[in-house]
Write a protein that holds these residues in place. Sequence first.
Motif, PDB file in Angstrom:
ATOM      1  N   GLY A  50       0.809  -1.216   0.000  1.00 34.12           N
ATOM      2  CA  GLY A  50       0.000   0.000   0.000  1.00 34.12           C
ATOM      3  C   GLY A  50       0.838   1.260   0.000  1.00 34.12           C
ATOM      4  N   TYR A  51       0.220   2.320   0.462  1.00 38.29           N
ATOM      5  CA  TYR A  51       0.834   3.645   0.407  1.00 38.29           C
ATOM      6  C   TYR A  51       0.733   4.302   1.774  1.00 38.29           C
ATOM      7  CZ  TYR A  51       1.074   2.492  -4.385  1.00 38.29           C
ATOM      8  OH  TYR A  51       1.399   1.823  -5.534  1.00 38.29           O
ATOM      9  N   ASN A  52       1.668   5.216   2.028  1.00 35.89           N
ATOM     10  CA  ASN A  52       1.796   5.727   3.387  1.00 35.89           C
ATOM     11  C   ASN A  52       0.516   6.385   3.892  1.00 35.89           C
ATOM     12  OD1 ASN A  52       2.434   8.011   1.567  1.00 35.89           O
ATOM     13  ND2 ASN A  52       2.881   9.108   3.459  1.00 35.89           N
ATOM     14  N   TYR A  53      -0.196   7.098   3.014  1.00 40.20           N
ATOM     15  CA  TYR A  53      -1.420   7.759   3.480  1.00 40.20           C
ATOM     16  C   TYR A  53      -2.512   6.742   3.796  1.00 40.20           C
ATOM     17  CZ  TYR A  53      -3.756   7.279  -1.110  1.00 40.20           C
ATOM     18  OH  TYR A  53      -4.349   6.797  -2.260  1.00 40.20           O
ATOM     19  N   GLN A  54      -2.490   5.591   3.100  1.00 42.43           N
ATOM     20  CA  GLN A  54      -3.482   4.556   3.388  1.00 42.43           C
ATOM     21  C   GLN A  54      -3.267   3.921   4.760  1.00 42.43           C
ATOM     22  OE1 GLN A  54      -2.635   2.007   0.056  1.00 42.43           O
ATOM     23  NE2 GLN A  54      -4.283   2.865  -1.196  1.00 42.43           N
ATOM     24  N   THR A  55      -2.012   3.837   5.183  1.00 43.03           N
ATOM     25  CA  THR A  55      -1.738   3.186   6.463  1.00 43.03           C
ATOM     26  C   THR A  55      -2.336   3.949   7.636  1.00 43.03           C
ATOM     27  OG1 THR A  55       0.424   4.278   6.664  1.00 43.03           O
ATOM     28  CG2 THR A  55       0.376   2.107   5.610  1.00 43.03           C
ATOM     29  N   LEU A  56      -2.563   5.259   7.453  1.00 45.23           N
ATOM     30  CA  LEU A  56      -3.225   6.025   8.514  1.00 45.23           C
ATOM     31  C   LEU A  56      -4.637   5.508   8.765  1.00 45.23           C
ATOM     32  CD1 LEU A  56      -2.175   9.712   7.762  1.00 45.23           C
ATOM     33  CD2 LEU A  56      -1.654   8.412   9.830  1.00 45.23           C
ATOM     34  N   LEU A  57      -5.277   5.005   7.708  1.00 46.38           N
ATOM     35  CA  LEU A  57      -6.615   4.445   7.849  1.00 46.38           C
ATOM     36  C   LEU A  57      -6.561   3.020   8.377  1.00 46.38           C
ATOM     37  CD1 LEU A  57      -8.161   5.529   4.417  1.00 46.38           C
ATOM     38  CD2 LEU A  57      -8.015   6.836   6.529  1.00 46.38           C
ATOM     39  N   VAL A  58      -5.567   2.273   7.916  1.00 42.96           N
ATOM     40  CA  VAL A  58      -5.505   0.851   8.248  1.00 42.96           C
ATOM     41  C   VAL A  58      -4.953   0.603   9.647  1.00 42.96           C
ATOM     42  CG1 VAL A  58      -4.534  -1.383   7.563  1.00 42.96           C
ATOM     43  CG2 VAL A  58      -5.231   0.269   5.812  1.00 42.96           C
ATOM     44  N   TRP A  59      -3.980   1.390  10.057  1.00 42.63           N
ATOM     45  CA  TRP A  59      -3.271   1.087  11.303  1.00 42.63           C
ATOM     46  C   TRP A  59      -4.178   0.931  12.526  1.00 42.63           C
ATOM     47  CZ3 TRP A  59       1.361  -0.855  11.908  1.00 42.63           C
ATOM     48  CH2 TRP A  59       1.859  -0.946  13.214  1.00 42.63           C
ATOM     49  N   PRO A  60      -5.139   1.827  12.765  1.00 46.76           N
ATOM     50  CA  PRO A  60      -5.969   1.673  13.964  1.00 46.76           C
ATOM     51  C   PRO A  60      -6.786   0.389  13.991  1.00 46.76           C
ATOM     52  CG  PRO A  60      -6.140   3.902  13.111  1.00 46.76           C
ATOM     53  CD  PRO A  60      -5.435   3.086  12.066  1.00 46.76           C
ATOM     54  N   SER A  61      -6.987  -0.251  12.852  1.00 46.23           N
ATOM     55  CA  SER A  61      -7.787  -1.474  12.793  1.00 46.23           C
ATOM     56  C   SER A  61      -7.064  -2.677  13.373  1.00 46.23           C
ATOM     57  CB  SER A  61      -8.156  -1.784  11.338  1.00 46.23           C
ATOM     58  OG  SER A  61      -7.018  -2.248  10.625  1.00 46.23           O
ATOM     59  N   GLY A  62      -5.737  -2.575  13.520  1.00 44.87           N
ATOM     60  CA  GLY A  62      -4.966  -3.730  13.961  1.00 44.87           C
ATOM     61  C   GLY A  62      -4.644  -4.672  12.821  1.00 44.87           C
ATOM     62  N   GLY A  63      -4.885  -4.243  11.585  1.00 52.08           N
ATOM     63  CA  GLY A  63      -4.654  -5.101  10.438  1.00 52.08           C
ATOM     64  C   GLY A  63      -3.201  -5.245  10.040  1.00 52.08           C
ATOM     65  N   LEU A  64      -2.357  -4.332  10.523  1.00 51.75           N
ATOM     66  CA  LEU A  64      -0.929  -4.385  10.201  1.00 51.75           C
ATOM     67  C   LEU A  64      -0.109  -4.518  11.472  1.00 51.75           C
ATOM     68  CD1 LEU A  64      -0.691  -1.509   7.553  1.00 51.75           C
ATOM     69  CD2 LEU A  64      -0.854  -3.966   7.113  1.00 51.75           C
ATOM     70  N   GLN A  65       1.075  -5.092  11.342  1.00 45.72           N
ATOM     71  CA  GLN A  65       1.991  -5.176  12.477  1.00 45.72           C
ATOM     72  C   GLN A  65       3.177  -4.251  12.248  1.00 45.72           C
ATOM     73  OE1 GLN A  65       4.688  -8.812  12.636  1.00 45.72           O
ATOM     74  NE2 GLN A  65       3.030  -9.626  11.330  1.00 45.72           N
ATOM     75  N   PRO A  66       3.851  -3.826  13.312  1.00 46.97           N
ATOM     76  CA  PRO A  66       5.009  -2.946  13.148  1.00 46.97           C
ATOM     77  C   PRO A  66       6.118  -3.646  12.371  1.00 46.97           C
ATOM     78  CG  PRO A  66       4.284  -3.018  15.441  1.00 46.97           C
ATOM     79  CD  PRO A  66       3.571  -4.120  14.731  1.00 46.97           C
ATOM     80  N   VAL A  67       6.770  -2.893  11.491  1.00 47.73           N
ATOM     81  CA  VAL A  67       7.910  -3.414  10.747  1.00 47.73           C
ATOM     82  C   VAL A  67       9.185  -2.926  11.421  1.00 47.73           C
ATOM     83  CG1 VAL A  67       9.136  -3.339   8.543  1.00 47.73           C
ATOM     84  CG2 VAL A  67       6.647  -3.577   8.574  1.00 47.73           C
ATOM     85  N   ASP A  68      10.100  -3.837  11.625  1.00 46.92           N
ATOM     86  CA  ASP A  68      11.338  -3.574  12.363  1.00 46.92           C
ATOM     87  C   ASP A  68      12.424  -3.096  11.401  1.00 46.92           C
ATOM     88  OD1 ASP A  68      13.499  -3.539  14.061  1.00 46.92           O
ATOM     89  OD2 ASP A  68      13.296  -5.627  14.715  1.00 46.92           O
ATOM     90  N   THR A  69      12.860  -1.860  11.553  1.00 52.51           N
ATOM     91  CA  THR A  69      13.889  -1.338  10.644  1.00 52.51           C
ATOM     92  C   THR A  69      15.220  -2.082  10.792  1.00 52.51           C
ATOM     93  OG1 THR A  69      14.501   0.389  12.246  1.00 52.51           O
ATOM     94  CG2 THR A  69      12.871   0.966  10.561  1.00 52.51           C
ATOM     95  N   ARG A  70      15.415  -2.754  11.922  1.00 52.67           N
ATOM     96  CA  ARG A  70      16.652  -3.515  12.102  1.00 52.67           C
ATOM     97  C   ARG A  70      16.683  -4.768  11.233  1.00 52.67           C
ATOM     98  NH1 ARG A  70      17.514  -3.072  18.711  1.00 52.67           N
ATOM     99  NH2 ARG A  70      17.393  -0.782  18.809  1.00 52.67           N
ATOM    100  N   ARG A  71      15.540  -5.119  10.662  1.00 51.84           N
ATOM    101  CA  ARG A  71      15.484  -6.259   9.752  1.00 51.84           C
ATOM    102  C   ARG A  71      15.480  -5.796   8.287  1.00 51.84           C
ATOM    103  NH1 ARG A  71      11.311 -10.672  12.300  1.00 51.84           N
ATOM    104  NH2 ARG A  71      12.324 -11.977  10.708  1.00 51.84           N
ATOM    105  N   LEU A  72      15.772  -4.513   8.098  1.00 52.30           N
ATOM    106  CA  LEU A  72      15.861  -3.940   6.752  1.00 52.30           C
ATOM    107  C   LEU A  72      17.288  -3.434   6.562  1.00 52.30           C
ATOM    108  CD1 LEU A  72      12.584  -1.792   6.858  1.00 52.30           C
ATOM    109  CD2 LEU A  72      12.837  -4.097   5.902  1.00 52.30           C
ATOM    110  N   PRO A  73      18.180  -4.248   6.019  1.00 52.42           N
ATOM    111  CA  PRO A  73      19.598  -3.862   5.903  1.00 52.42           C
ATOM    112  C   PRO A  73      19.833  -2.572   5.127  1.00 52.42           C
ATOM    113  CG  PRO A  73      19.326  -6.214   5.477  1.00 52.42           C
ATOM    114  CD  PRO A  73      17.951  -5.634   5.547  1.00 52.42           C
ATOM    115  N   THR A  74      18.924  -2.223   4.220  1.00 51.40           N
ATOM    116  CA  THR A  74      19.123  -1.012   3.405  1.00 51.40           C
ATOM    117  C   THR A  74      18.456   0.223   4.001  1.00 51.40           C
ATOM    118  OG1 THR A  74      17.167  -1.532   2.069  1.00 51.40           O
ATOM    119  CG2 THR A  74      19.298  -2.348   1.265  1.00 51.40           C
ATOM    120  N   TRP A  75      17.849   0.098   5.171  1.00 55.23           N
ATOM    121  CA  TRP A  75      17.102   1.217   5.758  1.00 55.23           C
ATOM    122  C   TRP A  75      17.939   2.499   5.796  1.00 55.23           C
ATOM    123  CZ3 TRP A  75      12.598   3.219   6.738  1.00 55.23           C
ATOM    124  CH2 TRP A  75      12.453   4.217   7.709  1.00 55.23           C
TER     125      TRP A  75
END
Length: 503
Positions: free
Chosen positions: A130-155
């Motif tokens: 999805g897209y960053n503005y969409q996550t504002l709608l989705v996040w409160p639903s509990g439909g997504l989990q936090p993504v750990d930047t430490r598991r993204l080597p290119t962060w």
Amino acid sequence: MSDDFEFDPFEYAKLLEEGADLGRSDLSDSRSEQETRGLSRRELIKRGAVGAAAASGLGALAGPAAAATEQSGKFKGTLRVLSLGVEFPQGVQQQAEKDLGFKLNVILAPSEKQPQIAITAPDTFDVFGGYNYQTLLVWPSGGLQPVDTRRLPTWNQFYKLFAHGKVNPASKTCTFGQGNAPFRTTFVDADGSTGLPAYNNGPASNKQVIRWIGEDGKPIGGKPQPRWIVGPAAHFNADSMGYNADVVQKRPNQVSWAELLNTKWKGRVSLLRDPGIMTQDAAAAAHALGLIKIKDFGNPTKSEIDRLFKIMLKYKKKGQFRAFWSAFTDSVNFMASKEVVIESMWSPAVALLKAQGVNVLYAAPPEGFRGWCSAEGISSKVTDPAKLQACYDYLNWNYNGFLGAAIMRQGYYIANGTKLLPWIKSAQGKAHGFTPAEYDYWWGGKAAPRNLPGITGKVGDVKKGEARDGGSFAQRICKYISWNSYPRESVHLVKTVNDFLAA
């Protein structure tokens, strides 16, 4: 997702209003709380920390995590990616599957449907493309989990645009852009540990998407960068309008957003029907004409929304608009058939038309581009360690070079773009047929030294001597007027847009 899935704006508005209860009311009471609600975000964070330790080989949790990973084994199933489809031009899915060693099921949905699916059915996908503005709608639903930047080597290779607001944070001439810019909407505080404020210019249901960098460009309260995000950006761009240059005889940097409401083009204008994006483009047009003043294009008040669409309805009743498109192909067909001469458009649509010989240019509005970026999230229903690792493997694959080069030919950028040219010059890049001349055209804004392959992959899509509309990456990304957004009054906005479309 089946083709008969229909988007109901009124139901969507209701879903938004329900906030944190989204997507849970239809769960059977006979199932356990963990089965119905999935793991809490605090538990998901703990699991993420274990995974990060396993990936890095560091910390006291590395042993148990490694054992869990070994026990679960390598993921051999099919990873389901809910997507608009932008990141899957021809050849990308096949290359990803080859490199990753597992299959992908790409579930296509229009931008206005993606959040509803993520809110109501998080068990139907694994990765939210999805897209960053969409996550504002989705996040409160509990439909997504936090993504750990430490598991993204290119962060740490990402452009500072995403975390700091500008490619060069020290720039005095480049703009943040109003609305849901990624630096305002990327970080989350799922366990209350950051001490940072929630982003308060989006839907009222948001409590956990937080601000790190303030409007002064400095970390709020001197806090360190948060670890957890809604999802990393992959592809991003600066959007505007495509226009028939035989009819609208102006250079790209002369085409204002106001042209969407220029009565000279009556009956030959089209807008994207996504509620948030339509509002952005309409607001930019009306504001440029001096018809309305909106303090923040990304967060209009109820009164501003009402006044804007009162203006838009007058134009609609006078026949200004040919159509309101949802499908990419519709935007292409409208322009190719000359039914429209100017419309809200995506870069690949313009690239495709140019490859077909249609004299379409992409506006570089003096007011600035409308920005957008992806946010590749992970469903909260993904708890199996092997599948969770597969999700991270997929996210990380986005930055290995191939995707960035493939979407370059559509006019899109990749979040770790500073690493793209070295990859193109590498044996891998050469083997796939990408060249530095293409990079110079798409990223550098230089005239093509010869006919180049483009969106169809055929040499000649980009003609010798052509230069990209709007110039180089540095020029185009410097000036944003706003970013794709859903404002605090999202419920009212969705209903108002629906009423406008039905009128």
